[in-house]
Design an enzyme around this catalytic site. Structure first.
Site, PDB file in Angstrom:
ATOM      1  N   GLU A   1      -2.480   8.500  -5.805  1.00  0.00           N
ATOM      2  CA  GLU A   1      -2.517   7.872  -7.128  1.00  0.00           C
ATOM      3  C   GLU A   1      -3.585   8.527  -7.994  1.00  0.00           C
ATOM      4  OE1 GLU A   1      -2.788   3.609  -6.809  1.00  0.00           O
ATOM      5  OE2 GLU A   1      -1.003   3.499  -5.546  1.00  0.00           O
TER       6      GLU A   1
ATOM      7  N   ARG B   1       0.844  -1.185   0.000  1.00  0.00           N
ATOM      8  CA  ARG B   1       0.000   0.000   0.000  1.00  0.00           C
ATOM      9  C   ARG B   1       0.885   1.242   0.000  1.00  0.00           C
ATOM     10  NH1 ARG B   1      -3.734  -2.322  -1.920  1.00  0.00           N
ATOM     11  NH2 ARG B   1      -5.815  -2.606  -1.040  1.00  0.00           N
TER      12      ARG B   1
ATOM     13  N   HIS C   1       0.334   0.749 -10.439  1.00  0.00           N
ATOM     14  CA  HIS C   1      -0.562  -0.082  -9.619  1.00  0.00           C
ATOM     15  C   HIS C   1      -1.127  -1.250 -10.442  1.00  0.00           C
ATOM     16  CE1 HIS C   1      -3.158   0.177  -5.744  1.00  0.00           C
ATOM     17  NE2 HIS C   1      -2.975  -1.094  -6.110  1.00  0.00           N
TER      18      HIS C   1
END
Length: 320
Positions: A261, A232, A280
């Site tokens: 993000e 994370r 990601h």
């Protein structure tokens, strides 16, 4: 009658299976949902953060019949867990289905640096070989420390064993897990950091792991170590990481997740030659819908039987 709201699309054979096995189950695709059906929903299949507003409506409706939420992700830090716990709504994750994909990404990162593929790519643009043999290293004999020893951590450790690496796992309890040569608890890892060549984060995000990787952490690391984050983003203090990379406290970083993000264009990480960035994508699966449904299926059988779950149920207090 049980009503299931599908937020992740079902394959035709999956829909057929559900209809034949559970004729008492009404399936409503999220795109076909109408307002008066909302409070009839008992199960949400495939929840993701893009439906936060819909979940808020359900949680604020005293007549909601929601009993179980099956997330699309392994981590659940984005969910209002306190509200879900208060209403006794079961939550299960997709933990485990991303393990193979993420482990492959991790070793893609490792081999990119270790085998000097970054140098080869740069040299190719200049139509030359340009590789310095002294920059190429083997993974065998190197020590990897993995923070998080669940499904993903174990799969990474399993692959690392194939490369004859020494693997140390870090978890809260210090309890042994498969494929690790050594396990230490989250208070006892510092003594081993000086020997670690690769640090991998796959911890869930909780209050305890927020900014776990901070300036104090990077000050203890072997200066030749590579830091990899496929867990994370907010587990890492990015300012501290940037400083550590800039001042040679760590050699390089491979990052798939970030505090914000998409990663802001102004982030110094974009300009750093010793940083590899992926958007990601480490957990992406070629056959996601099949793998995800296979996690859901045994839980559905148990839920339809007695209202409980048998796989990947979230502990509200632990946060995962």
């Amino acid at each position: 009658m049980t009503t299931m709201l599908t937020m992740e699309s079902l394959k035709p054979e999956q829909s057929t299976f559900l209809k034949q096995t559970y004729p008492e189950l009404t399936i409503i695709p999220v795109e076909a949902l109408v307002a008066d059906q909302l409070r009839q929903i008992n199960i949400i299949y495939g929840y993701k953060n893009t439906y936060a507003k819909l979940l808020t409506q359900l949680l604020n409706d005293p007549q909601s019949k929601l009993k179980w939420l099956q997330t699309i992700s392994a981590g659940v830090d984005y969910l209002p867990l306190a509200q879900l716990a208060k209403k006794h709504i079961l939550v299960s994750s997709a933990s485990g289905i991303h393990a193979q994909a993420i482990s492959q990404n991790v070793f893609g990162y490792l081999l990119y640096w270790a085998r000097a593929l970054d140098k080869a790519i740069a040299a190719k643009t200049q139509h030359r070989y340009g590789l310095d043999p002294q920059k190429i290293v083997n993974l065998d004999g190197k020590t990897m420390m993995i923070f998080g020893t669940g499904h993903i951590g174990q799969q990474i450790a399993k692959v690392a064993q194939v490369f004859n690496m020494h693997v140390i796992g870090v978890n809260r309890s210090g309890r042994a897990q498969p494929y690790f040569d050594q396990i230490v608890d989250d208070q006892g890892y510092a003594a081993s950091l000086a020997d670690v060549a690769y640090i991998v984060n796959v911890m869930p995000l909780t209050t305890a792991t927020h900014h776990f990787f901070n300036a104090q952490f990077f000050e203890q690391v072997n200066h030749q170590a590579t830091f990899i984050n496929v867990g994370r983003g907010p587990s890492v203090d990015e300012t501290a990481l940037i400083n550590a990379l800039s001042h040679g406290q760590i050699k390089a970083a491979a990052l798939d997740v970030f505090e914000m993000e998409p990663l802001p264009q102004t982030s110094p990480l974009w300009q750093m030659n010793n940083v590899l960035i992926t958007p990601h994508t480490s957990g992406l699966l070629e056959h996601f819908r099949i793998a995800f449904f296979n996690v859901f299926k045994p839980n559905l059988a148990q839920f339809m039987k007695d209202g409980t779950l048998i796989r990947n149920q979230i502990d509200y207090h632990a946060g995962y």
